[in-house]
Design a protein around this motif. Structure first.
Motif, PDB file in Angstrom:
ATOM      1  N   UNK A   1    -101.845 -39.084 103.542  1.00 31.72           N
ATOM      2  CA  UNK A   1    -102.588 -40.351 103.534  1.00 31.72           C
ATOM      3  C   UNK A   1    -104.079 -40.083 103.770  1.00 31.72           C
ATOM      4  N   UNK A   2    -104.783 -39.814 102.674  1.00 30.55           N
ATOM      5  CA  UNK A   2    -106.216 -39.514 102.781  1.00 30.55           C
ATOM      6  C   UNK A   2    -107.069 -40.426 101.900  1.00 30.55           C
ATOM      7  N   UNK A   3    -106.460 -41.483 101.377  1.00 31.85           N
ATOM      8  CA  UNK A   3    -107.212 -42.457 100.590  1.00 31.85           C
ATOM      9  C   UNK A   3    -107.420 -43.706 101.440  1.00 31.85           C
ATOM     10  N   UNK A   4    -108.561 -44.336 101.247  1.00 31.50           N
ATOM     11  CA  UNK A   4    -108.940 -45.478 102.082  1.00 31.50           C
ATOM     12  C   UNK A   4    -108.135 -46.724 101.773  1.00 31.50           C
ATOM     13  N   UNK A   5    -107.821 -47.458 102.842  1.00 32.10           N
ATOM     14  CA  UNK A   5    -107.199 -48.770 102.691  1.00 32.10           C
ATOM     15  C   UNK A   5    -108.292 -49.832 102.643  1.00 32.10           C
ATOM     16  N   UNK A   6    -107.896 -51.100 102.703  1.00 32.78           N
ATOM     17  CA  UNK A   6    -108.858 -52.205 102.605  1.00 32.78           C
ATOM     18  C   UNK A   6    -109.814 -52.267 103.798  1.00 32.78           C
ATOM     19  N   UNK A   7    -109.510 -51.522 104.878  1.00 33.55           N
ATOM     20  CA  UNK A   7    -110.380 -51.484 106.054  1.00 33.55           C
ATOM     21  C   UNK A   7    -111.221 -50.208 106.114  1.00 33.55           C
ATOM     22  N   UNK A   8    -111.135 -49.400 105.074  1.00 34.32           N
ATOM     23  CA  UNK A   8    -111.902 -48.159 105.031  1.00 34.32           C
ATOM     24  C   UNK A   8    -111.272 -47.016 105.807  1.00 34.32           C
ATOM     25  N   UNK A   9    -110.027 -47.183 106.240  1.00 35.59           N
ATOM     26  CA  UNK A   9    -109.327 -46.134 106.986  1.00 35.59           C
ATOM     27  C   UNK A   9    -108.476 -45.299 106.038  1.00 35.59           C
ATOM     28  N   UNK A  10    -108.361 -44.005 106.323  1.00 29.56           N
ATOM     29  CA  UNK A  10    -107.525 -43.137 105.491  1.00 29.56           C
ATOM     30  C   UNK A  10    -106.066 -43.430 105.819  1.00 29.56           C
ATOM     31  N   UNK A  11    -105.470 -44.332 105.064  1.00 28.40           N
ATOM     32  CA  UNK A  11    -104.112 -44.798 105.314  1.00 28.40           C
ATOM     33  C   UNK A  11    -103.230 -44.773 104.079  1.00 28.40           C
ATOM     34  N   UNK A  12    -103.767 -44.410 102.932  1.00 25.23           N
ATOM     35  CA  UNK A  12    -102.996 -44.480 101.694  1.00 25.23           C
ATOM     36  C   UNK A  12    -102.816 -43.091 101.090  1.00 25.23           C
ATOM     37  N   UNK A  13    -101.650 -42.909 100.494  1.00 21.70           N
ATOM     38  CA  UNK A  13    -101.345 -41.645  99.824  1.00 21.70           C
ATOM     39  C   UNK A  13    -101.752 -41.735  98.354  1.00 21.70           C
ATOM     40  N   UNK A  14    -101.643 -40.625  97.673  1.00 13.58           N
ATOM     41  CA  UNK A  14    -101.945 -40.601  96.244  1.00 13.58           C
ATOM     42  C   UNK A  14    -100.999 -41.529  95.481  1.00 13.58           C
ATOM     43  N   UNK A  15     -99.771 -41.648  95.977  1.00 12.35           N
ATOM     44  CA  UNK A  15     -98.819 -42.584  95.373  1.00 12.35           C
ATOM     45  C   UNK A  15     -99.305 -44.026  95.528  1.00 12.35           C
ATOM     46  N   UNK A  16     -99.790 -44.350  96.726  1.00 16.10           N
ATOM     47  CA  UNK A  16    -100.229 -45.716  97.022  1.00 16.10           C
ATOM     48  C   UNK A  16    -101.393 -46.169  96.150  1.00 16.10           C
ATOM     49  N   UNK A  17    -102.251 -45.224  95.775  1.00 16.09           N
ATOM     50  CA  UNK A  17    -103.438 -45.578  94.989  1.00 16.09           C
ATOM     51  C   UNK A  17    -103.263 -45.261  93.506  1.00 16.09           C
ATOM     52  N   UNK A  18    -102.045 -44.856  93.118  1.00 13.35           N
ATOM     53  CA  UNK A  18    -101.740 -44.483  91.743  1.00 13.35           C
ATOM     54  C   UNK A  18    -102.708 -43.414  91.233  1.00 13.35           C
ATOM     55  N   UNK A  19    -102.996 -42.447  92.112  1.00 16.40           N
ATOM     56  CA  UNK A  19    -103.920 -41.374  91.763  1.00 16.40           C
ATOM     57  C   UNK A  19    -103.240 -40.257  91.000  1.00 16.40           C
ATOM     58  N   UNK A  20    -104.031 -39.293  90.592  1.00 16.77           N
ATOM     59  CA  UNK A  20    -103.556 -38.153  89.801  1.00 16.77           C
ATOM     60  C   UNK A  20    -103.884 -36.847  90.505  1.00 16.77           C
ATOM     61  N   UNK A  21    -103.252 -35.786  90.046  1.00 10.03           N
ATOM     62  CA  UNK A  21    -103.501 -34.450  90.594  1.00 10.03           C
ATOM     63  C   UNK A  21    -103.917 -33.510  89.470  1.00 10.03           C
ATOM     64  N   UNK A  22    -104.958 -32.721  89.758  1.00 15.24           N
ATOM     65  CA  UNK A  22    -105.331 -31.585  88.925  1.00 15.24           C
ATOM     66  C   UNK A  22    -105.009 -30.348  89.751  1.00 15.24           C
ATOM     67  N   UNK A  23    -104.044 -29.552  89.297  1.00 17.30           N
ATOM     68  CA  UNK A  23    -103.555 -28.378  90.015  1.00 17.30           C
ATOM     69  C   UNK A  23    -104.124 -27.118  89.383  1.00 17.30           C
ATOM     70  N   UNK A  24    -104.798 -26.310  90.200  1.00 22.39           N
ATOM     71  CA  UNK A  24    -105.469 -25.092  89.740  1.00 22.39           C
ATOM     72  C   UNK A  24    -104.945 -23.898  90.530  1.00 22.39           C
ATOM     73  N   UNK A  25    -104.522 -22.863  89.842  1.00 22.44           N
ATOM     74  CA  UNK A  25    -104.097 -21.628  90.494  1.00 22.44           C
ATOM     75  C   UNK A  25    -105.334 -20.849  90.941  1.00 22.44           C
ATOM     76  N   UNK A  26    -105.313 -20.387  92.206  1.00 19.56           N
ATOM     77  CA  UNK A  26    -106.487 -19.663  92.702  1.00 19.56           C
ATOM     78  C   UNK A  26    -106.081 -18.585  93.698  1.00 19.56           C
ATOM     79  N   UNK A  27    -105.905 -17.368  93.199  1.00 25.66           N
ATOM     80  CA  UNK A  27    -105.499 -16.254  94.048  1.00 25.66           C
ATOM     81  C   UNK A  27    -106.556 -15.906  95.080  1.00 25.66           C
ATOM     82  N   UNK A  28    -107.812 -16.263  94.846  1.00 29.32           N
ATOM     83  CA  UNK A  28    -108.885 -15.906  95.780  1.00 29.32           C
ATOM     84  C   UNK A  28    -108.763 -16.614  97.121  1.00 29.32           C
ATOM     85  N   UNK A  29    -107.849 -17.564  97.245  1.00 30.32           N
ATOM     86  CA  UNK A  29    -107.615 -18.195  98.550  1.00 30.32           C
ATOM     87  C   UNK A  29    -107.035 -17.193  99.546  1.00 30.32           C
TER      88      UNK A  29
END
Length: 152
Positions: free
Chosen positions: A53-81
């Protein structure tokens, strides 16, 4: 596995001038796979990504998930981590999984996230020289390590 999770208003991946994936509001996830990572760790991380839950709700608090906001994911492989920089000035990547191990994990993570979100996850291209363009939102950046789950 290690993941750097960035909340973005947009992000895209380009390889040799061609876009391999692009999103609007959502998460850019840089994923590193370690040689001894397990299916259970991947499942744990996928669930965390889908429910974090890192997306803002109507009060500006991080209370919503990517599912809640109908967001998308860009997944990148990165061995340098898995860069090890303790000795000398040239990083060692000995902890990073070899491509034969890492690529199937990366592809499976994309499939798992697509199933959890019930939408296509945008991807980079494993092993390619990728150019990532993004606009951080917040900025909000979170780092996760499946070997250190108790602290996440």
């Amino acid at each position: 596995m290690r993941a750097v999770i960035q909340r973005v208003t947009k992000a895209s991946c380009t390889v040799e001038g061609k876009c391999t994936g692009a999103i609007e509001k959502g998460l850019l996830v840089l994923l590193g796979v370690e040689e001894n990572d397990s299916q259970q760790e991947m499942e744990w991380l996928a669930q965390k990504l889908a429910n974090l839950r890192i997306f803002s709700d109507e009060h500006g608090l991080m209370n919503k998930s990517i599912r809640d906001v109908d967001g998308n994911i860009l997944l990148i492989s990165q061995f340098t981590l898995f860069a090890h920089t303790k000795k000398g000035n040239r990083p060692s990547f000995i902890q990073a999984a070899k491509p034969a191990t890492a690529e199937p994990f990366y592809l499976q993570m994309g499939t798992m996230l697509s199933t959890l979100l019930q939408k296509k996850v945008q991807m980079g291209m494993f092993g390619a020289d990728m150019q990532i363009d993004l606009c951080n939102d917040g900025p909000v950046t979170i780092i996760m390590n499946t070997k250190d789950k108790d602290n996440f």
